[in-house]
Design an enzyme around this catalytic site. Structure first.
Site, PDB file in Angstrom:
ATOM      1  N   LYS A  79       0.865  -1.195   0.000  1.00  0.00           N
ATOM      2  CA  LYS A  79       0.000   0.000   0.000  1.00  0.00           C
ATOM      3  C   LYS A  79       0.890   1.229   0.000  1.00  0.00           C
ATOM      4  O   LYS A  79       2.035   1.169   0.451  1.00  0.00           O
ATOM      5  CB  LYS A  79      -0.881   0.017   1.252  1.00  0.00           C
ATOM      6  CG  LYS A  79      -2.099   0.898   1.140  1.00  0.00           C
ATOM      7  CD  LYS A  79      -3.248   0.166   0.486  1.00  0.00           C
ATOM      8  CE  LYS A  79      -4.438   1.039   0.215  1.00  0.00           C
ATOM      9  NZ  LYS A  79      -5.602   0.244  -0.199  1.00  0.00           N
ATOM     10  N   ASP A 101      -7.035   4.412  -4.436  1.00  0.00           N
ATOM     11  CA  ASP A 101      -7.698   4.290  -3.133  1.00  0.00           C
ATOM     12  C   ASP A 101      -8.287   5.685  -2.894  1.00  0.00           C
ATOM     13  O   ASP A 101      -8.514   6.424  -3.868  1.00  0.00           O
ATOM     14  CB  ASP A 101      -6.688   3.874  -2.036  1.00  0.00           C
ATOM     15  CG  ASP A 101      -7.371   3.424  -0.744  1.00  0.00           C
ATOM     16  OD1 ASP A 101      -7.819   2.276  -0.679  1.00  0.00           O
ATOM     17  OD2 ASP A 101      -7.490   4.230   0.207  1.00  0.00           O
TER      18      ASP A 101
HETATM   19  P1  NDP Z   1     -12.883   7.966  -2.876  1.00  0.00           P
HETATM   20  O1  NDP Z   1     -11.803   8.964  -2.711  1.00  0.00           O
HETATM   21  O2  NDP Z   1     -13.429   7.719  -4.240  1.00  0.00           O
HETATM   22  O3  NDP Z   1     -14.113   8.314  -1.934  1.00  0.00           O
HETATM   23  C1  NDP Z   1     -13.964   8.420  -0.560  1.00  0.00           C
HETATM   24  C2  NDP Z   1     -15.274   8.887   0.041  1.00  0.00           C
HETATM   25  O4  NDP Z   1     -15.180   8.831   1.456  1.00  0.00           O
HETATM   26  C3  NDP Z   1     -15.602  10.318  -0.299  1.00  0.00           C
HETATM   27  O5  NDP Z   1     -17.001  10.471  -0.304  1.00  0.00           O
HETATM   28  C4  NDP Z   1     -14.967  11.083   0.850  1.00  0.00           C
HETATM   29  O6  NDP Z   1     -15.559  12.356   1.078  1.00  0.00           O
HETATM   30  C5  NDP Z   1     -15.252  10.146   2.007  1.00  0.00           C
HETATM   31  N1  NDP Z   1     -14.197  10.261   3.028  1.00  0.00           N
HETATM   32  C6  NDP Z   1     -12.872  10.029   2.877  1.00  0.00           C
HETATM   33  N2  NDP Z   1     -12.200  10.245   4.014  1.00  0.00           N
HETATM   34  C7  NDP Z   1     -13.119  10.637   4.897  1.00  0.00           C
HETATM   35  C8  NDP Z   1     -13.061  10.994   6.253  1.00  0.00           C
HETATM   36  N3  NDP Z   1     -11.884  11.004   6.928  1.00  0.00           N
HETATM   37  N4  NDP Z   1     -14.224  11.327   6.872  1.00  0.00           N
HETATM   38  C9  NDP Z   1     -15.404  11.311   6.190  1.00  0.00           C
HETATM   39  N5  NDP Z   1     -15.523  10.974   4.896  1.00  0.00           N
HETATM   40  C10 NDP Z   1     -14.407  10.642   4.281  1.00  0.00           C
HETATM   41  O7  NDP Z   1     -12.312   6.599  -2.256  1.00  0.00           O
HETATM   42  P2  NDP Z   1     -12.847   5.111  -2.451  1.00  0.00           P
HETATM   43  O8  NDP Z   1     -14.307   5.114  -2.657  1.00  0.00           O
HETATM   44  O9  NDP Z   1     -11.969   4.464  -3.454  1.00  0.00           O
HETATM   45  O10 NDP Z   1     -12.478   4.458  -1.040  1.00  0.00           O
HETATM   46  C11 NDP Z   1     -13.416   4.372   0.034  1.00  0.00           C
HETATM   47  C12 NDP Z   1     -12.988   3.279   0.990  1.00  0.00           C
HETATM   48  O11 NDP Z   1     -12.953   2.025   0.305  1.00  0.00           O
HETATM   49  C13 NDP Z   1     -11.592   3.438   1.598  1.00  0.00           C
HETATM   50  O12 NDP Z   1     -11.611   2.886   2.901  1.00  0.00           O
HETATM   51  C14 NDP Z   1     -10.719   2.565   0.698  1.00  0.00           C
HETATM   52  O13 NDP Z   1      -9.547   2.148   1.360  1.00  0.00           O
HETATM   53  C15 NDP Z   1     -11.672   1.407   0.457  1.00  0.00           C
HETATM   54  N6  NDP Z   1     -11.408   0.584  -0.722  1.00  0.00           N
HETATM   55  C16 NDP Z   1     -11.297   1.114  -1.973  1.00  0.00           C
HETATM   56  C17 NDP Z   1     -11.098   0.302  -3.062  1.00  0.00           C
HETATM   57  C18 NDP Z   1     -11.050   0.823  -4.449  1.00  0.00           C
HETATM   58  O14 NDP Z   1     -10.943   0.026  -5.370  1.00  0.00           O
HETATM   59  N7  NDP Z   1     -11.143   2.130  -4.676  1.00  0.00           N
HETATM   60  C19 NDP Z   1     -10.940  -1.157  -2.907  1.00  0.00           C
HETATM   61  C20 NDP Z   1     -11.150  -1.631  -1.551  1.00  0.00           C
HETATM   62  C21 NDP Z   1     -11.360  -0.776  -0.518  1.00  0.00           C
HETATM   63  P3  NDP Z   1     -15.092  13.659   0.226  1.00  0.00           P
HETATM   64  O15 NDP Z   1     -15.751  13.515  -1.115  1.00  0.00           O
HETATM   65  O16 NDP Z   1     -15.576  14.823   1.008  1.00  0.00           O
HETATM   66  O17 NDP Z   1     -13.597  13.583   0.142  1.00  0.00           O
HETATM   67  O1  2IT Z   2      -7.981  -1.447  -0.664  1.00  0.00           O
HETATM   68  C1  2IT Z   2      -7.917  -1.946  -1.806  1.00  0.00           C
HETATM   69  O2  2IT Z   2      -8.060  -3.156  -1.994  1.00  0.00           O
HETATM   70  C2  2IT Z   2      -7.706  -1.031  -2.942  1.00  0.00           C
HETATM   71  N1  2IT Z   2      -7.632   0.175  -2.739  1.00  0.00           N
HETATM   72  C3  2IT Z   2      -7.565  -1.588  -4.337  1.00  0.00           C
HETATM   73  C4  2IT Z   2      -6.179  -2.107  -4.565  1.00  0.00           C
HETATM   74  C5  2IT Z   2      -5.867  -2.526  -5.973  1.00  0.00           C
HETATM   75  O3  2IT Z   2      -4.692  -2.860  -6.195  1.00  0.00           O
HETATM   76  O4  2IT Z   2      -6.742  -2.536  -6.838  1.00  0.00           O
END
Ligand code: NDP
Ligand code: 2IT
Length: 453
Positions: free
Chosen positions: A128, A168
């Site tokens: 990561k 992420d």
């Molecule tokens: P994005 O940046 O696309 O979206 C994040 C969302 O969460 C936004 O709505 C953001 O609000 C909100 N957010 C982020 N940090 C905070 C905080 N500290 N307090 C309140 N709201 C918050 O990220 P993802 O959707 O990709 O990721 C979301 C979660 O999913 C994370 O935990 C990530 O690690 C996990 N994840 C992501 C994967 C992926 O493929 N993208 C895979 C597996 C897990 P704002 O718009 O105001 O910033």
């Molecule tokens: O938390 C996760 O699994 C991710 N942000 C996606 C990682 C990836 O390599 O697609």
């Protein structure tokens, strides 16, 4: 040594050698405690010092990132890449750009990634990275210059068979594009060194949707086991980014209705169901605040974070059958879990990484609520990243339907493996325990096979 003492010893030495990494300790403790049954059954892990080894990253890279803002001033940020474990494949895991990023956060995410990637059944190790860079309020030019400078250093440590980062929080298609372009300029090679790439230049169809879709498929598997389904269910969803948006989309496909979403500034409650087009317009196209939603959907309500009932996240305060925390770590605490339980919620499925606090998990399990733990439930994103790597390696391109069907199969096999492992170790239906043990066993056995690694 008793298993309990062994776990205690590893926790203590971790805290001593890496002070101040709270989120990392939380992630490690959750895993180690649920490993008790397999550690008891298989003394080889203690004899081979597996726990001592698995909590230490193989390598951590920390670097300065300097870039010029639009006013011509040089700005600095810290960049990280933690290459945690390569026992079963090249390091794989996302990059997070958010002001809260520090080494402890990157390590918690990297540690979880080891077991998540193992569960997918695909040959990918855990890693990561990220930066404390805040993309909010930055121009496209600033984002590009930051990404180029970040890749200038990161490029020295990644490679198709070495380490393949992805997105992420704060890292989506735009950022992956700028980083990919910089890597190509630096090396002259067009290689699949990142996943989540654009569809015109090596990206996989369905990668954008994969984490959210996968999380909903996982929930459906849990419910099916109970002779139930998502059809007709009301869902509370947090976040409004990549994971939340495609969770909401797939919930509709499955006949359920999402009534909430949130961002860092507030939450929306739309009893009639969150309108996907409006949500995508505000968050994907305009990159704006969710507050805008109620200007378009007049019957919905917006609540800013400062007016949430004290000590709670208002997303979890609405009547619902299922909950999908899909924003960030520790966003669902004990008070929130009590609210969910009181309001009739039967299932919590984690789209985000470590969104539920340990006391809330304990309460949920004690009250017989169903649980889709992050390492299993959100593994669809990284699994589809690996499908992107496969397509790149074979210079082929699969259809959306083909990738989506593979994703569905992978989510079912993760569920089956976690369920069967929970049964094998005497706590049938404890998916968190089953997932942790199954993810661990494959990595630990591979480490033993490979000697002093
Ligand atoms: P994005 O940046 O696309 O979206 C994040 C969302 O969460 C936004 O709505 C953001 O609000 C909100 N957010 C982020 N940090 C905070 C905080 N500290 N307090 C309140 N709201 C918050 O990220 P993802 O959707 O990709 O990721 C979301 C979660 O999913 C994370 O935990 C990530 O690690 C996990 N994840 C992501 C994967 C992926 O493929 N993208 C895979 C597996 C897990 P704002 O718009 O105001 O910033
Ligand atoms: O938390 C996760 O699994 C991710 N942000 C996606 C990682 C990836 O390599 O697609």
């Amino acid at each position: 040594m008793s298993v309990h003492k062994y776990i205690d010893k590893v926790m203590k030495s971790t805290m001593q050698s890496t002070p101040g990494q709270t989120e990392f300790y939380q992630a490690v403790e959750e895993v180690l405690v649920t490993l008790e049954p397999i550690l008891k059954a298989e003394p080889k892990y203690d004899q081979q010092n597996i726990l001592e080894r698995i909590v230490i990253p193989e390598r951590q890279i920390i670097f300065r990132v300097t870039w010029m803002d639009d006013a011509g001033k040089i700005q600095t940020n810290i960049g990280y890449r933690v290459q945690f474990n390569s026992a079963i494949g090249p390091y794989k895991g996302g990059l997070r750009f958010h002001p809260s990023v520090n080494l402890g956060i990157v390590k918690f995410l990297g540690f979880e990634q080891i077991f998540k990637n193992s569960l997918t059944g695909l040959p990918i190790g855990g890693g990561k990275g990220g930066s404390n860079f805040d993309p909010k309020g930055k121009s496209d030019g600033e984002i590009m210059r930051f990404c180029q400078s970040f890749m200038l250093e990161l490029s020295k440590y990644i490679g198709e068979t070495r380490d393949v980062p992805a997105g992420d929080i704060g890292v989506g298609g735009r950022e992956i594009g700028y980083m990919f372009g910089e890597y190509k300029r630096l090396t002259g090679n067009f290689e699949g060194i990142l996943t989540g790439k654009g569809l015109n230049w090596g990206g996989s169809l369905a990668r954008t949707e994969a984490t959210g879709f996968g999380s909903v498929y996982f929930a459906e598997n849990i419910l099916n086991k109970q002779k139930d389904s998502l059809e007709g269910k009301i869902a509370a969803v947090s976040g409004s980014g990549n994971v939340a948006i495609y969770t909401i989309q797939k919930l509709y496909d499955m006949g359920a209705k999402a009534v909430t979403c949130s961002d860092s500034r507030g939450m929306i409650y739309d009893k009639n169901g969150i309108d996907l087009d409006t949500l995508k317009l505000i968050k994907e196209t305009r990159r704006d605040s969710l507050e805008e939603y109620v200007l378009i959907r007049k019957n919905a309500t917006y609540l800013p974070v400062h007016s949430y009932p004290e000590g709670t996240n208002a997303v979890w305060g609405v009547p619902c059958d299922v909950a999908f925390p899909s924003a960030t770590q520790n966003e669902l605490n004990l008070a929130d879990m009590k609210n969910l339980h009181k309001n009739g919620c039967k299932l919590v499925c984690e789209g985000a990484n470590m969104p539920t606090t340990p006391d809330a998990i304990e309460y949920m399990l004690a009250n017989k609520m169903m649980f889709g733990p992050a390492k299993a439930a959100n593994a669809g994103g990284v699994a589809t990243s690996q499908l992107e790597m496969s397509q790149n390696a074979s210079m082929s391109k699969w259809s959306f339907a083909d990738v989506d069907s593979k994703l569905r199969t992978i989510m079912k096999s993760i569920f089956d493996l976690s369920y069967d492992t929970s049964k094998e170790f005497g706590d049938e239906g404890n998916i968190m325990m089953g997932a942790n043990i199954a993810g661990f066993r494959k990595v630990a056995d591979s480490m033993i096979d490979q000697g002093a690694v």
